[in-house]
Design a protein around this motif. Structure first.
Motif, short mmCIF file in Angstrom:
data_model
loop_
_atom_site.label_atom_id
_atom_site.label_comp_id
_atom_site.label_asym_id
_atom_site.label_seq_id
_atom_site.Cartn_x
_atom_site.Cartn_y
_atom_site.Cartn_z
N MET A 1 0.79 -1.25 0.13
CA MET A 1 0.18 0.17 -0.08
C MET A 1 0.96 1.29 -0.11
N ALA A 2 0.76 2.11 -1.06
CA ALA A 2 1.48 3.10 -1.17
C ALA A 2 0.82 4.58 -0.60
N LEU A 3 1.64 5.18 0.24
CA LEU A 3 1.09 6.34 0.66
C LEU A 3 2.20 7.51 0.18
N ILE A 4 1.71 8.53 -0.63
CA ILE A 4 2.60 9.74 -0.93
C ILE A 4 2.06 10.88 -0.33
N LEU A 5 3.01 11.48 0.20
CA LEU A 5 3.03 12.97 0.50
C LEU A 5 3.53 14.13 -0.74
N PHE A 6 2.40 15.03 -0.78
CA PHE A 6 2.84 15.75 -2.18
C PHE A 6 2.55 17.24 -1.56
N ASN A 7 3.67 18.12 -2.09
CA ASN A 7 3.44 19.46 -1.86
C ASN A 7 2.65 20.18 -3.09
N LYS A 8 1.45 20.47 -3.10
CA LYS A 8 0.86 20.83 -4.30
C LYS A 8 1.09 22.37 -4.71
N PRO A 9 1.66 22.97 -5.72
CA PRO A 9 2.00 24.10 -5.97
C PRO A 9 0.72 24.75 -6.14
N TYR A 10 0.69 26.25 -6.20
CA TYR A 10 -0.43 27.07 -6.29
C TYR A 10 -0.57 27.00 -7.73
N LEU A 11 -2.03 26.99 -8.14
CA LEU A 11 -2.59 26.89 -9.37
C LEU A 11 -2.58 25.68 -10.07
N VAL A 12 -2.15 24.63 -9.25
CA VAL A 12 -2.03 23.05 -9.88
C VAL A 12 -3.50 22.63 -9.52
N LEU A 13 -3.99 21.79 -10.61
CA LEU A 13 -5.43 21.32 -10.18
C LEU A 13 -5.31 19.93 -9.61
N CYS A 14 -6.22 19.81 -8.93
CA CYS A 14 -5.99 17.98 -8.25
C CYS A 14 -6.95 17.21 -8.81
#
Length: 189
Positions: A1-14
């Motif tokens: 089971m993978a769990l990834i932390l991601f720092n979403k930049p400004y204006l990037v769509l989820c």
């Protein structure tokens, strides 16, 4: 089971599906078969969790599991105890009343990256930072909460979800890291 932390930049769509002229998660993450556990608006930044496990995705994002989410919020104006107490007690937003939360004024975080483009600055309008921790996550909730108490949000950065934070797991915008999902499940079995 993978769990990834991601720092979403400004204006990037989820989302991973392409959107003409817009950056998406696919521009930053090349890991197959992962899905976001929760969302951040395009104009919000910060920590997201992604996984390849449907049950874990549900456990992270569903409000019945009450994963605390902490946001650093740059606001226009100077908060007083009345505004902070209103946030803490829950705010009537018209279509729903927010649950009680933690809210306090904090100093400007010295570890936080600059936003590109920078927020607007007005000489006559002071800005401050709040730390707000909620256990729900309705659409644009934190922005609506601060606006309801007269403190419009200028910048919104999610810095923690459950036991994971950008302070303890530093990531620059667009960076990701694989972590042990067991930390999230401790005490929930």
């Amino acid at each position: 089971m993978a769990l990834i932390l991601f720092n979403k930049p400004y204006l990037v769509l989820c989302q991973f599906s392409p959107q003409a002229g817009r950056a998406t998660l696919a521009d930053h993450l090349r890991i197959p078969d992962i899905y976001p556990a929760g969302r951040l608006d395009a104009d919000s930044e910060g920590l997201m969790l992604l996984t390849d496990n449907g049950k874990l995705q549900h456990d992270i994002s569903h409000p019945t599991h009450k994963q605390p989410k902490t946001y650093l919020v740059q606001i226009e104006g100077v908060p007083d105890e009345t505004a902070l107490n209103a946030l803490r007690a829950g705010v009537d937003l018209g279509d729903f009343r927010t649950q009680p939360c933690k809210a306090m004024e904090v100093g400007a975080p010295d570890w936080l990256w600059p936003r590109d483009p920078p927020i607007r600055q007005r000489a006559a309008a002071p800005t401050r930072w709040l730390a707000i921790t909620i256990t729900e996550g309705k659409n644009r909730q934190v922005r609506r909460m601060t606006a309801a108490v007269g403190l419009p949000t200028l910048r919104l950065v999610r810095v923690a979800i459950g036991p994971y934070s950008l302070e303890s797991h530093p990531l620059l915008p667009g960076e990701s890291r694989l972590v042990d999902a067991a930390d999230l499940l401790v005490g929930r079995r």
